[in-house]
Scaffold this active site. Structure first.
Site, PDB file in Angstrom:
ATOM      1  N   HIS A 106      14.364  66.178  -4.847  1.00  0.00           N
ATOM      2  CA  HIS A 106      14.937  65.299  -3.820  1.00  0.00           C
ATOM      3  C   HIS A 106      14.056  65.159  -2.588  1.00  0.00           C
ATOM      4  O   HIS A 106      14.543  64.806  -1.518  1.00  0.00           O
ATOM      5  CB  HIS A 106      16.344  65.800  -3.444  1.00  0.00           C
ATOM      6  CG  HIS A 106      17.319  65.701  -4.580  1.00  0.00           C
ATOM      7  ND1 HIS A 106      18.478  66.436  -4.660  1.00  0.00           N
ATOM      8  CD2 HIS A 106      17.289  64.932  -5.704  1.00  0.00           C
ATOM      9  CE1 HIS A 106      19.122  66.129  -5.784  1.00  0.00           C
ATOM     10  NE2 HIS A 106      18.413  65.222  -6.431  1.00  0.00           N
ATOM     11  N   THR A 173      23.804  75.841  -6.863  1.00  0.00           N
ATOM     12  CA  THR A 173      24.036  74.389  -6.855  1.00  0.00           C
ATOM     13  C   THR A 173      25.421  74.098  -7.425  1.00  0.00           C
ATOM     14  O   THR A 173      25.843  74.746  -8.392  1.00  0.00           O
ATOM     15  CB  THR A 173      22.963  73.611  -7.645  1.00  0.00           C
ATOM     16  OG1 THR A 173      23.384  72.243  -7.771  1.00  0.00           O
ATOM     17  CG2 THR A 173      22.688  74.182  -9.024  1.00  0.00           C
TER      18      THR A 173
END
Ligand code: APR
Length: 229
Positions: A106, A173
């Site tokens: 990301h 996550t």
């Protein structure tokens, strides 16, 4: 002895104990900010100053943070295995801990990219980007991060890395963001998948995944110690 290939897939949770906020959950970043206001191409079109301010604050927080025992355990793991880190995090704590193979899915907060050509990427020497900072073609520099609604250019490389992993270690996550979360389904059938997260047992996940409930800095050093035995 032939070293095994261990792919470590990390999210915001691994940096939580370094003082960086996660995204979801009661005091997560997305509780205090609307995604649509700060992390989309539309937000950038509408109000680029607010977007810059949001990432400037995060850059300052990142610079102040230090790698924790979780990041450091992954460096230690390199003595015993071929370790590849695929991170959703934009912070540079894996780099500063000393890990070797790191792929950011990301983007990276300490870099900027041209708003006209995303291939023009610059390492930032300062914390705050302003609307006066331009690329070599004269376009405004924006944070080098992947916003919601944008493609994830490193996903193909990540899929390649994961497909012959012996072990996939998933750390910190919520697995709510795609395509990143698909990586769990791109392993070979012989790959062992383990997940470390304080909420591990509440997560809806395949029954073949080995769950470790706890924080990254508690579990990872122990995990590495046991692996090394
Ligand atoms: N150690 C390990 N895990 C932790 C810790 C900790 N100390 N503290 C919290 N966690 C876990 C939470 O239980 C949660 O499952 O980390 C996870 C964080 O989830 P999210 O906040 O959703 O972060 P992440 O999964 O990395 O988000 C994915 O979403 O907003 C986008 O682009 C952003 O890369 C980000 C993506």
């Amino acid at each position: 002895m032939i070293k095994k290939k261990i792919v470590v897939f990390t999210g915001a949770g691994i940096s939580a104990e370094s003082g960086l906020q996660t995204f979801r959950g009661s005091d997560g970043l997305w509780e205090g900010h609307r995604v649509e206001d700060v992390a989309t191409p539309e937000a950038w079109q509408r109000d680029p100053e607010s977007v810059q301010r949001f990432y400037n604050m995060r850059r300052i927080a990142c610079r102040r943070a230090q790698p924790n025992a979780g990041h450091l355990a992954l460096v230690e793991l390199e003595k015993y295995a071929d370790v590849y880190i695929i991170t959703q995090n934009i912070d540079d704590l894996h780099e500063r801990a000393g890990s070797k193979n790191i792929l950011h899915l990301h983007g990276e907060i300490m870099k900027a990219q041209s708003s006209r050509d995303s291939n023009l990427v610059y390492q930032l020497q300062k914390d705050e980007l302003s609307m006066e900072d331009k690329c070599k073609m004269g376009s405004i520099l924006r944070p080098h991060v992947v916003w919601f609604g944008e493609a994830v250019p490193n996903m193909l490389i990540a899929s390649e890395i994961v497909k012959d992993a012996d072990i996939l270690l998933v750390v910190g996550t919520s697995l709510q963001v795609y395509p990143a979360a698909n990586l769990l389904y791109e392993t070979s059938k012989d790959c062992k998948i383990e997940l470390i997260d304080p909420n591990a047992h509440q997560m809806r996940i395949n029954s073949n995944v080995i769950l470790h409930s706890g924080t990254a800095s508690e579990i990872l050093p122990k995990w590495v110690e046991i692996y090394a035995e």
